[in-house]
Design a protein around this motif. Structure first.
Motif, PDB file in Angstrom:
ATOM      1  N   VAL A 276       0.845  -1.203   0.000  1.00  6.00           N
ATOM      2  CA  VAL A 276       0.000   0.000   0.000  1.00  6.00           C
ATOM      3  C   VAL A 276       0.877   1.248   0.000  1.00  6.00           C
ATOM      4  CG1 VAL A 276      -1.704   1.329   1.307  1.00  6.00           C
ATOM      5  CG2 VAL A 276      -1.957  -1.143   1.105  1.00  6.00           C
ATOM      6  N   LYS A 277       1.917   1.247   0.821  1.00  6.84           N
ATOM      7  CA  LYS A 277       2.839   2.393   0.886  1.00  6.84           C
ATOM      8  C   LYS A 277       3.524   2.616  -0.465  1.00  6.84           C
ATOM      9  CE  LYS A 277       7.187   3.632   3.037  1.00  6.84           C
ATOM     10  NZ  LYS A 277       8.231   3.190   3.931  1.00  6.84           N
ATOM     11  N   THR A 278       3.984   1.553  -1.086  1.00  5.64           N
ATOM     12  CA  THR A 278       4.664   1.652  -2.377  1.00  5.64           C
ATOM     13  C   THR A 278       3.729   2.169  -3.461  1.00  5.64           C
ATOM     14  OG1 THR A 278       6.085  -0.189  -1.751  1.00  5.64           O
ATOM     15  CG2 THR A 278       5.987   0.351  -4.090  1.00  5.64           C
ATOM     16  N   GLN A 279       2.497   1.668  -3.483  1.00 14.81           N
ATOM     17  CA  GLN A 279       1.535   2.110  -4.487  1.00 14.81           C
ATOM     18  C   GLN A 279       1.129   3.562  -4.271  1.00 14.81           C
ATOM     19  OE1 GLN A 279      -1.550  -0.877  -4.300  1.00 14.81           O
ATOM     20  NE2 GLN A 279      -0.554  -2.088  -5.886  1.00 14.81           N
ATOM     21  N   LEU A 280       0.978   3.984  -3.019  1.00 10.47           N
ATOM     22  CA  LEU A 280       0.655   5.380  -2.726  1.00 10.47           C
ATOM     23  C   LEU A 280       1.763   6.304  -3.222  1.00 10.47           C
ATOM     24  CD1 LEU A 280      -0.971   7.648  -1.353  1.00 10.47           C
ATOM     25  CD2 LEU A 280       0.314   7.142   0.713  1.00 10.47           C
ATOM     26  N   CYS A 281       3.003   5.949  -2.930  1.00  7.21           N
ATOM     27  CA  CYS A 281       4.132   6.761  -3.405  1.00  7.21           C
ATOM     28  C   CYS A 281       4.173   6.815  -4.924  1.00  7.21           C
ATOM     29  CB  CYS A 281       5.443   6.206  -2.859  1.00  7.21           C
ATOM     30  SG  CYS A 281       5.635   6.452  -1.087  1.00  7.21           S
ATOM     31  N   SER A 282       3.898   5.699  -5.578  1.00  6.74           N
ATOM     32  CA  SER A 282       3.896   5.662  -7.044  1.00  6.74           C
ATOM     33  C   SER A 282       2.840   6.598  -7.618  1.00  6.74           C
ATOM     34  CB  SER A 282       3.646   4.231  -7.513  1.00  6.74           C
ATOM     35  OG  SER A 282       3.549   4.182  -8.903  1.00  6.74           O
ATOM     36  N   VAL A 283       1.646   6.579  -7.056  1.00  2.00           N
ATOM     37  CA  VAL A 283       0.566   7.457  -7.533  1.00  2.00           C
ATOM     38  C   VAL A 283       0.927   8.921  -7.292  1.00  2.00           C
ATOM     39  CG1 VAL A 283      -1.826   8.158  -7.122  1.00  2.00           C
ATOM     40  CG2 VAL A 283      -1.253   5.735  -7.307  1.00  2.00           C
ATOM     41  N   MET A 284       1.464   9.219  -6.105  1.00  3.08           N
ATOM     42  CA  MET A 284       1.834  10.595  -5.790  1.00  3.08           C
ATOM     43  C   MET A 284       2.900  11.114  -6.745  1.00  3.08           C
ATOM     44  SD  MET A 284       1.792  10.684  -1.637  1.00  3.08           S
ATOM     45  CE  MET A 284       2.738  12.162  -1.638  1.00  3.08           C
ATOM     46  N   PHE A 285       3.922  10.315  -7.015  1.00  5.15           N
ATOM     47  CA  PHE A 285       4.997  10.753  -7.904  1.00  5.15           C
ATOM     48  C   PHE A 285       4.515  10.895  -9.338  1.00  5.15           C
ATOM     49  CE2 PHE A 285       7.886   8.708  -4.628  1.00  5.15           C
ATOM     50  CZ  PHE A 285       8.098   9.911  -3.983  1.00  5.15           C
ATOM     51  N   THR A 286       3.559  10.065  -9.747  1.00  5.93           N
ATOM     52  CA  THR A 286       2.998  10.182 -11.092  1.00  5.93           C
ATOM     53  C   THR A 286       2.198  11.473 -11.243  1.00  5.93           C
ATOM     54  OG1 THR A 286       2.878   7.779 -11.306  1.00  5.93           O
ATOM     55  CG2 THR A 286       1.499   9.078 -12.794  1.00  5.93           C
ATOM     56  N   GLN A 287       1.377  11.774 -10.253  1.00  5.70           N
ATOM     57  CA  GLN A 287       0.507  12.951 -10.337  1.00  5.70           C
ATOM     58  C   GLN A 287       1.234  14.258 -10.049  1.00  5.70           C
ATOM     59  OE1 GLN A 287      -2.989  12.405  -7.936  1.00  5.70           O
ATOM     60  NE2 GLN A 287      -3.722  10.706  -9.164  1.00  5.70           N
ATOM     61  N   TYR A 288       2.240  14.206  -9.172  1.00  6.33           N
ATOM     62  CA  TYR A 288       2.907  15.443  -8.741  1.00  6.33           C
ATOM     63  C   TYR A 288       4.403  15.438  -9.021  1.00  6.33           C
ATOM     64  CZ  TYR A 288      -1.490  15.706  -6.220  1.00  6.33           C
ATOM     65  OH  TYR A 288      -2.824  15.734  -5.902  1.00  6.33           O
ATOM     66  N   SER A 289       4.802  14.816 -10.110  1.00  7.03           N
ATOM     67  CA  SER A 289       6.234  14.669 -10.422  1.00  7.03           C
ATOM     68  C   SER A 289       6.942  16.001 -10.622  1.00  7.03           C
ATOM     69  CB  SER A 289       6.411  13.794 -11.664  1.00  7.03           C
ATOM     70  OG  SER A 289       5.800  14.409 -12.776  1.00  7.03           O
ATOM     71  N   THR A 290       6.204  17.042 -10.967  1.00  8.34           N
ATOM     72  CA  THR A 290       6.851  18.352 -11.201  1.00  8.34           C
ATOM     73  C   THR A 290       7.230  19.043  -9.898  1.00  8.34           C
ATOM     74  OG1 THR A 290       4.698  19.446 -11.311  1.00  8.34           O
ATOM     75  CG2 THR A 290       5.666  18.707 -13.387  1.00  8.34           C
ATOM     76  N   ILE A 291       6.601  18.658  -8.774  1.00  3.87           N
ATOM     77  CA  ILE A 291       6.899  19.343  -7.515  1.00  3.87           C
ATOM     78  C   ILE A 291       7.484  18.433  -6.440  1.00  3.87           C
ATOM     79  CG2 ILE A 291       5.183  21.145  -7.888  1.00  3.87           C
ATOM     80  CD1 ILE A 291       3.356  19.676  -5.915  1.00  3.87           C
ATOM     81  N   LEU A 292       7.570  17.122  -6.702  1.00  4.18           N
ATOM     82  CA  LEU A 292       8.108  16.169  -5.717  1.00  4.18           C
ATOM     83  C   LEU A 292       9.382  15.534  -6.226  1.00  4.18           C
ATOM     84  CD1 LEU A 292       4.901  14.272  -4.560  1.00  4.18           C
ATOM     85  CD2 LEU A 292       6.081  16.094  -3.357  1.00  4.18           C
ATOM     86  N   GLU A 293      10.256  15.183  -5.301  1.00  2.00           N
ATOM     87  CA  GLU A 293      11.456  14.428  -5.639  1.00  2.00           C
ATOM     88  C   GLU A 293      11.727  13.422  -4.530  1.00  2.00           C
ATOM     89  OE1 GLU A 293      15.351  16.646  -4.182  1.00  2.00           O
ATOM     90  OE2 GLU A 293      14.180  17.883  -5.561  1.00  2.00           O
TER      91      GLU A 293
END
Length: 66
Positions: free
Chosen positions: A47-64
């Protein structure tokens, strides 16, 4: 993560999950921290891995990742 029969088939929501997410920004350092809190006894790594994957996909311009 509990007692269950492998052959048991279920559907629907057994227990609703509640969560909150906070984004804390430091304008001087131009960085952000995301804090996600889940109201559950435990959470699987999947669940943690999938949440991080979704977040990075949607907000890749502001997250690293650090």
């Amino acid at each position: 993560m509990g007692y269950a029969k492998a052959s048991q088939i279920s559907s629907g929501i057994h227990i609703r999950q509640y969560s909150r997410a906070y984004v804390i920004a430091d304008k001087e350092q131009k960085s952000r921290v995301v804090f996600v809190s889940v109201d559950a006894c435990m959470i699987s790594t999947l669940v943690k891995t999938q949440l991080c994957s979704v977040m990075f996909t949607q907000y890749s311009t502001i997250l690293e990742v650090r």
